[in-house]
Design a protein around this motif. Structure first.
Motif, short mmCIF file in Angstrom:
data_model
loop_
_atom_site.label_atom_id
_atom_site.label_comp_id
_atom_site.label_asym_id
_atom_site.label_seq_id
_atom_site.Cartn_x
_atom_site.Cartn_y
_atom_site.Cartn_z
N UNK A 1 -24.77 10.00 -15.94
CA UNK A 1 -23.98 10.67 -16.98
C UNK A 1 -22.94 11.63 -16.41
N UNK A 2 -23.02 11.91 -15.12
CA UNK A 2 -22.20 12.94 -14.48
C UNK A 2 -20.70 12.84 -14.76
N UNK A 3 -20.15 11.66 -14.74
CA UNK A 3 -18.70 11.49 -14.88
C UNK A 3 -18.26 11.03 -16.27
N UNK A 4 -19.18 11.00 -17.22
CA UNK A 4 -18.84 10.55 -18.57
C UNK A 4 -18.05 11.61 -19.32
N UNK A 5 -17.05 11.19 -20.08
CA UNK A 5 -16.25 12.10 -20.91
C UNK A 5 -16.79 12.14 -22.33
N UNK A 6 -16.46 13.20 -23.06
CA UNK A 6 -16.81 13.30 -24.47
C UNK A 6 -18.29 13.41 -24.75
N UNK A 7 -19.01 14.05 -23.89
CA UNK A 7 -20.47 14.11 -24.04
C UNK A 7 -20.92 15.03 -25.17
N UNK A 8 -20.14 16.04 -25.53
CA UNK A 8 -20.58 16.97 -26.56
C UNK A 8 -20.84 16.25 -27.88
N UNK A 9 -19.90 15.48 -28.33
CA UNK A 9 -20.03 14.78 -29.61
C UNK A 9 -21.17 13.77 -29.61
N UNK A 10 -21.44 13.19 -28.47
CA UNK A 10 -22.47 12.15 -28.38
C UNK A 10 -23.88 12.70 -28.16
N UNK A 11 -24.00 13.76 -27.34
CA UNK A 11 -25.33 14.11 -26.84
C UNK A 11 -25.77 15.57 -26.99
N UNK A 12 -24.90 16.48 -27.36
CA UNK A 12 -25.28 17.89 -27.35
C UNK A 12 -26.54 18.15 -28.18
N UNK A 13 -27.43 18.96 -27.65
CA UNK A 13 -28.64 19.39 -28.36
C UNK A 13 -28.65 20.91 -28.39
N UNK A 14 -28.88 21.47 -29.56
CA UNK A 14 -28.97 22.92 -29.72
C UNK A 14 -30.37 23.44 -29.42
N UNK A 15 -31.30 22.54 -29.10
CA UNK A 15 -32.67 22.95 -28.81
C UNK A 15 -32.72 23.71 -27.49
N UNK A 16 -33.59 24.70 -27.39
CA UNK A 16 -33.71 25.44 -26.13
C UNK A 16 -34.43 24.63 -25.07
N UNK A 17 -34.20 25.02 -23.83
CA UNK A 17 -34.95 24.47 -22.72
C UNK A 17 -36.22 25.29 -22.55
N UNK A 18 -36.86 25.14 -21.42
CA UNK A 18 -38.13 25.85 -21.19
C UNK A 18 -37.94 27.14 -20.41
N UNK A 19 -36.80 27.33 -19.77
CA UNK A 19 -36.59 28.53 -18.94
C UNK A 19 -37.51 28.50 -17.73
N UNK A 20 -37.76 29.69 -17.19
CA UNK A 20 -38.63 29.75 -15.99
C UNK A 20 -40.06 29.84 -16.41
#
Length: 112
Positions: A93-112
């Motif tokens: 996925x590193x070089x893919x354009x337009x990722x926000x519209x396709x894949x963005x998630x507002x869910x939090x990660x786990x942190x440390x």
């Protein structure tokens, strides 16, 4: 003049940048990181560490649309201060354009 994370981070979430940050201003979402712009000291050490080239200074033209997103989600997601493994398919996925519209998630990660 802080740095911000753009949509290049989505579905990659490399954390090489977190490891070098002297002020621990990275926050972790489910599939991307953000920088808290009020905590960033503009040292720039994170920018060259990002394999996806997703970190830009706020003086970069594309930073403007990401500043508010970084600020908003840094207030909602957990702080990340240590390097973690990138997402499993990060390299594809590193070089893919337009990722926000396709894949963005507002869910939090786990942190440390």
């Amino acid at each position: 003049m802080p740095y911000v994370v753009t949509d290049g981070c989505i579905k990659c979430k490399y954390t090489d940048c977190v490891e070098v940050c002297p002020v621990d201003c990275f926050y972790e979402g489910e599939n991307m990181l953000v920088i808290h712009p009020d905590e960033c000291i503009d040292c720039g050490v994170c920018e060259p560490e990002c394999p996806a080239e997703a970190i830009v200074p706020d003086t970069d033209g594309k930073a403007e649309k990401w500043m508010e997103l970084n600020r908003d989600y840094a207030g909602q997601w957990p702080n990340l201060t240590r390097k973690k493994d990138a997402l499993p398919d990060a390299d594809s996925f590193k070089d893919e354009d337009g990722k926000f519209e396709k894949y963005f998630s507002a869910k939090p990660g786990t942190g440390n």
